[in-house]
Design an enzyme around this catalytic site. Sequence first.
Site, PDB file in Angstrom:
ATOM      1  N   CYS A  84       0.818  -1.220   0.000  1.00  0.00           N
ATOM      2  CA  CYS A  84       0.000   0.000   0.000  1.00  0.00           C
ATOM      3  C   CYS A  84       0.853   1.272   0.000  1.00  0.00           C
ATOM      4  O   CYS A  84       0.333   2.361  -0.202  1.00  0.00           O
ATOM      5  CB  CYS A  84      -0.928   0.016   1.207  1.00  0.00           C
ATOM      6  SG  CYS A  84      -0.036   0.064   2.765  1.00  0.00           S
TER       7      CYS A  84
ATOM      8  N   ASP B 288       2.310   2.602   2.574  1.00  0.00           N
ATOM      9  CA  ASP B 288       2.272   3.333   3.841  1.00  0.00           C
ATOM     10  C   ASP B 288       3.600   3.202   4.591  1.00  0.00           C
ATOM     11  O   ASP B 288       4.296   2.205   4.475  1.00  0.00           O
ATOM     12  CB  ASP B 288       1.116   2.825   4.714  1.00  0.00           C
ATOM     13  CG  ASP B 288      -0.233   3.272   4.170  1.00  0.00           C
ATOM     14  OD1 ASP B 288      -0.236   4.119   3.260  1.00  0.00           O
ATOM     15  OD2 ASP B 288      -1.261   2.780   4.648  1.00  0.00           O
TER      16      ASP B 288
ATOM     17  N   CYS C  24      -3.091   4.670   6.604  1.00  0.00           N
ATOM     18  CA  CYS C  24      -4.548   4.664   6.738  1.00  0.00           C
ATOM     19  C   CYS C  24      -4.973   4.817   8.198  1.00  0.00           C
ATOM     20  O   CYS C  24      -4.143   4.754   9.113  1.00  0.00           O
ATOM     21  CB  CYS C  24      -5.082   3.345   6.180  1.00  0.00           C
ATOM     22  SG  CYS C  24      -4.593   1.932   7.181  1.00  0.00           S
TER      23      CYS C  24
ATOM     24  N   CYS D 207      -1.871  -3.880   8.117  1.00  0.00           N
ATOM     25  CA  CYS D 207      -1.542  -2.646   8.853  1.00  0.00           C
ATOM     26  C   CYS D 207      -0.934  -3.019  10.207  1.00  0.00           C
ATOM     27  O   CYS D 207      -0.007  -2.366  10.683  1.00  0.00           O
ATOM     28  CB  CYS D 207      -2.779  -1.777   9.050  1.00  0.00           C
ATOM     29  SG  CYS D 207      -3.771  -1.562   7.564  1.00  0.00           S
TER      30      CYS D 207
END
Length: 129
Positions: free
Chosen positions: A35, A37, A64, A108
């Site tokens: 992603c 991140d 996120c 995450c």
Amino acid sequence: MEYYSKKIINRFMHPKNLGKIKDASGIGDTTNLRCGDLMKIYLKVEKRGDEEIIKDAKFETFGCGHAIAISDMMCDLVKGKTFTEALKVGYEDIAEEIGPIPPVKVHCAKLAQAALKAAIEDYKEKTKL
Ligand code: FES
């Protein structure tokens, strides 16, 4: 399953551990290639006898809402723990505190675990344990 539990929203909106630690004992930096991140975890470590105890943990995340809520919770959960105990904190422990994490957001939590591991390794490298 709710996509965002109330606790996740609350942590995301009002993180307690957001920021840097001045003179951090260890800093861990990670990027999720899926992603894009970014997450950084700062640790303040205190040596007690033969063990290292995480006295404080903070984070910075470019990611996120789940990544922010999860890293904030992760910081809370590792405070007061030894490295061995802290490295056992997993996605299930975080979910128990902040509510269910949708399967698509489990990565995450893995990002937070990787940042924590990197911060511990950074500390070990600096102190040559
Ligand atoms: Fe990338 Fe959450 S979507 S860390």
